[in-house]
Design a protein around this motif. Sequence first.
Motif, PDB file in Angstrom:
ATOM      1  N   ALA A  95      46.612  35.104 -33.035  1.00 23.31           N
ATOM      2  CA  ALA A  95      47.489  34.141 -32.386  1.00 23.31           C
ATOM      3  C   ALA A  95      47.275  32.761 -32.988  1.00 23.31           C
ATOM      4  O   ALA A  95      46.201  32.446 -33.525  1.00 23.31           O
ATOM      5  CB  ALA A  95      47.209  34.118 -30.883  1.00 23.31           C
ATOM      6  N   HIS A  96      48.302  31.953 -32.901  1.00 21.07           N
ATOM      7  CA  HIS A  96      48.173  30.565 -33.355  1.00 21.07           C
ATOM      8  C   HIS A  96      48.842  29.636 -32.360  1.00 21.07           C
ATOM      9  O   HIS A  96      49.863  29.953 -31.773  1.00 21.07           O
ATOM     10  CB  HIS A  96      48.732  30.375 -34.765  1.00 21.07           C
ATOM     11  N   ALA A  97      48.190  28.486 -32.151  1.00 21.09           N
ATOM     12  CA  ALA A  97      48.705  27.463 -31.249  1.00 21.09           C
ATOM     13  C   ALA A  97      48.586  26.121 -31.956  1.00 21.09           C
ATOM     14  O   ALA A  97      48.125  26.052 -33.093  1.00 21.09           O
ATOM     15  CB  ALA A  97      47.922  27.492 -29.945  1.00 21.09           C
ATOM     16  N   GLY A 100      45.295  25.296 -33.669  1.00 20.83           N
ATOM     17  CA  GLY A 100      44.771  26.131 -34.738  1.00 20.83           C
ATOM     18  C   GLY A 100      45.088  27.582 -34.496  1.00 20.83           C
ATOM     19  O   GLY A 100      46.007  27.913 -33.760  1.00 20.83           O
ATOM     20  N   SER A 101      44.331  28.432 -35.140  1.00 21.48           N
ATOM     21  CA  SER A 101      44.606  29.868 -35.013  1.00 21.48           C
ATOM     22  C   SER A 101      43.361  30.592 -34.545  1.00 21.48           C
ATOM     23  O   SER A 101      42.235  30.107 -34.691  1.00 21.48           O
ATOM     24  CB  SER A 101      45.096  30.448 -36.336  1.00 21.48           C
ATOM     25  N   ILE A 103      40.783  33.892 -34.364  1.00 16.54           N
ATOM     26  CA  ILE A 103      40.250  34.871 -35.309  1.00 16.54           C
ATOM     27  C   ILE A 103      40.990  36.188 -35.134  1.00 16.54           C
ATOM     28  O   ILE A 103      41.389  36.548 -34.031  1.00 16.54           O
ATOM     29  CB  ILE A 103      38.741  35.060 -35.135  1.00 16.54           C
TER      30      ILE A 103
END
Lengths: 116, 118
Positions: A95-97, A100-101, A103
């Motif tokens: 997932a990314h927000a 950042g992303s 692991i």
Amino acid sequence: AQSVTQLDSHVSVSEGTPVLLRCNYSSSYSPSLFWYVQHPNKGLQLLLKYTSAATLVKGINGFEAEFKKSETSFHLTKPSAHMSDAAEYFCVVSAHASGGSYIPTFGRGTSLIVHP
Amino acid sequence: GAGVSQSPRYKVAKRGQDVALRCDPISGHVSLFWYQQALGQGPEFLTYFQNEAQLDKSGLPSDRFFAERPEGSVSTLKIQRTQQEDSAVYLCASSLSGTRFPYQETQYFGPGTRLLVL
């Protein structure tokens, strides 16, 4: 939080018949999704990835996968199996927000068996 | 060109021994990742480097595990006082760039080091 479930530990098909490897994911944020293949004694190789562009993703060796947000699925398909497709396949979510992303989380893998 | 290489390919250690596993990433790749793959499981993330900086080590299972990449190329994963539960395949991967979203980049994996602790 994120997780990935590969619904089948083994899939057995005959050469020339369609392949379907199922993957469901959960993610609190926008997911990137990947399929990797692992042949014996070889490194994992990326088949395809989804990163919020087209929902139908085409990969190498005739594989493709469709991102279905409503079903939280990212199933891998191929119209016609080849003997060389026999391998272990891993579905991966990351997932990314805005911060950042996350692991990558790998599924437990699906072993594809191809019969002549 | 050359892919990611790892050495040794196989390592047998007695419980309590220290081991060092080496990873040579693809030349010019900024990002480097280590994973642990137990038998019958998918890989699990251990740590991530961007050049020589270790930006994420949240997956290291204990303080017996230590990784370094001092010159931003070759990396070494060291396991001190090995235990039987450390038996696994250790995978190294590299990717070209070190973006804000490193885990969305395509990773290129090495063949792994199979560690057996007796």
